[in-house]
Design a protein around this motif. Structure first.
Motif, PDB file in Angstrom:
ATOM      1  N   UNK A 132       0.752  -1.176   0.102  1.00  0.00           N
ATOM      2  CA  UNK A 132      -0.046   0.018  -0.211  1.00  0.00           C
ATOM      3  C   UNK A 132       0.823   1.283   0.053  1.00  0.00           C
ATOM      4  N   UNK A 133       1.069   1.833  -1.047  1.00  0.00           N
ATOM      5  CA  UNK A 133       1.687   3.152  -1.201  1.00  0.00           C
ATOM      6  C   UNK A 133       3.338   3.107  -1.008  1.00  0.00           C
ATOM      7  N   UNK A 134       3.653   1.741  -0.426  1.00  0.00           N
ATOM      8  CA  UNK A 134       5.232   1.693  -0.219  1.00  0.00           C
ATOM      9  C   UNK A 134       5.913   1.750  -1.629  1.00  0.00           C
ATOM     10  N   UNK A 135       7.111   2.544  -1.525  1.00  0.00           N
ATOM     11  CA  UNK A 135       7.972   2.057  -2.600  1.00  0.00           C
ATOM     12  C   UNK A 135       8.456   0.926  -2.666  1.00  0.00           C
ATOM     13  N   UNK A 136       8.697  -0.200  -4.112  1.00  0.00           N
ATOM     14  CA  UNK A 136       8.965  -1.153  -4.136  1.00  0.00           C
ATOM     15  C   UNK A 136      10.776  -0.907  -3.868  1.00  0.00           C
ATOM     16  N   UNK A 137      11.715  -2.038  -3.639  1.00  0.00           N
ATOM     17  CA  UNK A 137      12.664  -2.018  -3.240  1.00  0.00           C
ATOM     18  C   UNK A 137      13.538  -2.573  -4.723  1.00  0.00           C
ATOM     19  N   UNK A 138      14.779  -2.089  -4.785  1.00  0.00           N
ATOM     20  CA  UNK A 138      15.898  -3.071  -5.584  1.00  0.00           C
ATOM     21  C   UNK A 138      17.073  -3.347  -4.840  1.00  0.00           C
ATOM     22  N   UNK A 139      17.678  -4.504  -5.151  1.00  0.00           N
ATOM     23  CA  UNK A 139      19.023  -4.737  -4.370  1.00  0.00           C
ATOM     24  C   UNK A 139      19.950  -4.673  -5.577  1.00  0.00           C
ATOM     25  N   UNK A 140      21.154  -4.103  -5.358  1.00  0.00           N
ATOM     26  CA  UNK A 140      22.469  -4.207  -6.389  1.00  0.00           C
ATOM     27  C   UNK A 140      23.509  -4.777  -5.411  1.00  0.00           C
ATOM     28  N   UNK A 141      23.840  -6.040  -5.965  1.00  0.00           N
ATOM     29  CA  UNK A 141      24.967  -6.425  -5.371  1.00  0.00           C
ATOM     30  C   UNK A 141      26.476  -6.215  -5.971  1.00  0.00           C
ATOM     31  N   UNK A 142      27.323  -5.679  -5.537  1.00  0.00           N
ATOM     32  CA  UNK A 142      28.475  -5.534  -6.116  1.00  0.00           C
ATOM     33  C   UNK A 142      28.371  -4.068  -6.815  1.00  0.00           C
ATOM     34  N   UNK A 143      28.891  -3.220  -5.888  1.00  0.00           N
ATOM     35  CA  UNK A 143      28.884  -1.765  -6.054  1.00  0.00           C
ATOM     36  C   UNK A 143      30.017  -1.130  -6.285  1.00  0.00           C
ATOM     37  N   UNK A 144      30.560  -0.788  -7.056  1.00  0.00           N
ATOM     38  CA  UNK A 144      31.923   0.120  -7.407  1.00  0.00           C
ATOM     39  C   UNK A 144      31.263   1.443  -8.061  1.00  0.00           C
ATOM     40  N   UNK A 145      32.534   2.150  -8.604  1.00  0.00           N
ATOM     41  CA  UNK A 145      32.069   3.335  -9.289  1.00  0.00           C
ATOM     42  C   UNK A 145      31.615   3.331 -10.633  1.00  0.00           C
ATOM     43  N   UNK A 146      31.360   1.874 -11.273  1.00  0.00           N
ATOM     44  CA  UNK A 146      30.898   1.735 -12.474  1.00  0.00           C
ATOM     45  C   UNK A 146      29.559   1.209 -12.584  1.00  0.00           C
ATOM     46  N   UNK A 147      29.440   0.006 -13.183  1.00  0.00           N
ATOM     47  CA  UNK A 147      27.967  -0.311 -13.531  1.00  0.00           C
ATOM     48  C   UNK A 147      27.143  -0.308 -12.350  1.00  0.00           C
ATOM     49  N   UNK A 148      27.673  -0.876 -10.985  1.00  0.00           N
ATOM     50  CA  UNK A 148      26.784  -1.106 -10.013  1.00  0.00           C
ATOM     51  C   UNK A 148      26.368   0.312  -9.529  1.00  0.00           C
ATOM     52  N   UNK A 149      27.032   1.249  -9.355  1.00  0.00           N
ATOM     53  CA  UNK A 149      26.600   2.650  -9.181  1.00  0.00           C
ATOM     54  C   UNK A 149      25.319   3.330  -9.896  1.00  0.00           C
ATOM     55  N   UNK A 150      25.873   2.952 -11.209  1.00  0.00           N
ATOM     56  CA  UNK A 150      24.987   3.666 -12.301  1.00  0.00           C
ATOM     57  C   UNK A 150      23.497   2.821 -12.338  1.00  0.00           C
TER      58      UNK A 150
END
Lengths: 247, 247, 247, 247
Positions: free
Chosen positions: B2-20
């Protein structure tokens, strides 16, 4: 290698491919058989030795670095062995786990990798220096390393996460070795065996066609043929399937 | 939900693909960032939170079952999270080992598998039940699991035994999951990113063409696009390469 | 290109992919529609023109060099066209022949090749010089050439000799062009559309799942997304399949 | 087939693969050699006939339906031929066109298709009924149809549009036939020969390694081996490459 027979090593010996490959290569080479369970090679060792060939069996878990090391220490002490390895066949498949993904434990998921990836790594590290040494001596056939693989090396099916990750990894390993050691004269082959193999355990499995199961003797003949290819003309990847198999 | 935002999980975050990818998905979802080294996500968490989005970071080694479990326990306790995971991106690459095969230790050889195979297993087991739960609620876009992969998933090069076995295994895992969970409405994607990514660390790497490096923002746009595909029309495998890259 | 809209050409327009791609690209570009049968584009031309876009239709058999030449002569004379082609979609499939091999005539066997190989050749030769010209002008998105293909581009099934030879040839053509013209900034894409497309003709085809047919609108969105990829980040090959399709 | 030798047909006979395959199969079979230019087979016919074998040569353009028909009419009239075809090898490569795409004429582009796709079609239609007839008689080895292909069957390189479309089409044809006629006991093989073949014309081509060229005799041995595989254990696709070839 004065007059001594060359050797071949077959890892993963059951009643099917491994045994037939061993019998076929035993026509030309002394054979070392590796399997976890001695029951899998004991009779075959007797059979080869009593029919004019030479064979030894060593109980080995190929996914264990120390076990593989110990096995090759033993081989190297064999009378007549002085580094002269002509061929090595990695035929370890590992337990076949087929389960919904969410039911897999980490151990079950890792079975495929351990048998096909990690075991292939330890085996390759043990045999490659020996194959390279043999190569220098100018053998009749280029020293050969064959990986017995499966269709699961090309396609990750539902419920097959464990087996397919292992066989994909085996194919990656085989390609990587072929590209590094091919130019050094070593013949590395990835063989997709796609179908049920005709062994006692599958005797009762019925198909529409009476001859729907792969002949392990035919696999062995093909492995031998590949071994005899000159290095000008290496086959790196090939498949074997029953004529009536869908693919 | 109800009205809550959905979530996404990103595993492996560096300055490139993960961050973007995180920035792109943060436009629509709350974001959980997983990385071993908090330094890799701390600034990004701040950036997203201070620009109207919501993000948290959790230090996690994805190849460790307990670490992944703990990370998702923490996510589940987050305010606003009640199982509503819209997307999961597995972007862990692992250390890149390039060595002659005979110089590889068992640990070095296993790095590829641990990061890409085993880590993908633990991550998938954590996110799939959540994605399935989201699916039942009729989300705008089909719940999505993306694996960031590489050309080494298709070709095992010389010296690449560690990386290639890992990426081949990742592709097998992705296919197996796509075939099991696709029919349940989950979109599983294997994305081959083939080339050098344009990040601070590669700034000094010069190529003939001035724009020879892959834009991580463009990768993120493509991941988002794939996420928006209806389940009638899923892309399972695709590649991204610079226009001047040989392939 | 002073203020003039860019153009897109779509060859092979029926009620499905071709029409939806034309509608999608018509939001940004003037559209030229090629089809053998004017009935396939007449209504669509009206629809686009009456809803604020611009479209023309030209009756063309793409497997006929002169017909393709004449079609592009006509396009070049269009008001507002001065070589500014932004995108070209080759969506010609050809008649689908499924027959035992020994029942195929030479003409039937050649249908796949003519539609997918030879037609793709003529179309590519017509559009590539225009796309290259557009590229020099620095367009917002890299000039793009998309081939609509099928699973038969990857697998030659029994009874599919005609269709599969055509689609394999289309994939070879697409790869060859991608590798020659990619470095020149042209984005060439091979898109495998694997499944039944949801069009009036397939309305009655029932599957277990109610949404088992590919949405042509979703295909069009994906084509548009690919067109917007910067040249640092081209996708060359991808697939679209319904979530419940076996693959 | 009372006491009569079986026959094999080899289409595409030059000084390399075709001639060596013919010599190898002539040890067991009577041989019909097809080539456009009689100069390509005349000497070989004499050689085989004078060394205890039997061979005939027929000038044939395999891309011409009537020429192929006429050739097989002639074969069928041969003394000792009563439909008993054991093996057929399609070794026609066609002229190799390597050109920038925009410089290709329609005829040049079509060369690959005509030689590899259309020629393979005509040849297959001529040999399959004979192979099926032989199959019914219970031959020693399953009747076999081999297509000699190239790496260009798997990868469409820049400048290779003509050759690659032809070889991709050949692979599609081979797969389609393998899947339709495999279950009928016919062994259809797609053989990728990747590298320069060691023939008089390439004698002067120098590589780093002295033995960098594929031995056509080795190819012939491998073809013969494949022919001897029982139908429980067919190889459908394989490659042959020099040990020092990059792949």
């Amino acid at each position: 290698m004065s007059g001594q027979k060359l050797w071949a090593v077959v890892a993963g010996v059951g009643p099917g491919t491994g045994a037939c490959v061993a019998r076929r290569f035993a026509k030309s080479y002394s054979i070392a058989l590796l399997a976890r369970n001695p029951a899998n090679y004991e009779e075959l060792v007797k059979e080869i030795n009593s029919s004019g060939g030479k064979a030894i069996g060593i109980s080995t878990d190929c996914s264990d670095a120390n076990a593989v090391k110990a096995a090759f220490e033993q081989i190297k002490k064999e009378d007549g062995f002085d580094g002269n390895l002509a061929a090595a066949v990695y035929n370890v498949g590992g337990q076949f786990v087929r389960k919904p993904f969410m039911d897999l434990t980490e151990d079950e998921f890792s079975i495929g990798w351990k048998a096909n990836g990690l075991g292939g790594f330890h085996f390759s590290r043990a045999v490659l220096p020996l194959l390279l040494e043999t190569e220098k001596a100018g053998p009749q056939h280029p020293p050969t390393l064959v990986f017995t693989s499966a269709t699961a090396a090309m396609r990750g099916g539902a419920m097959f996460a464990s087996f397919a990750t292992g066989k994909f990894a085996m194919r990656a390993l085989s390609q990587s070795l072929a590209r590094e050691f091919g130019p050094k004269g070593i013949h590395v082959v990835h063989a997709i065996i796609d179908g049920v193999i005709d062994i006692p355990r599958t005797k009762e499995w019925k198909f529409d066609a009476p001859d729907a199961k792969i002949s392990p003797e035919a696999i062995a003949e093909s492995y031998w043929h590949l071994h005899t290819q000159p290095r000008t003309s290496f086959t790196y990847e090939f498949d074997i399937r029953p004529y009536c198999e869908k693919w």
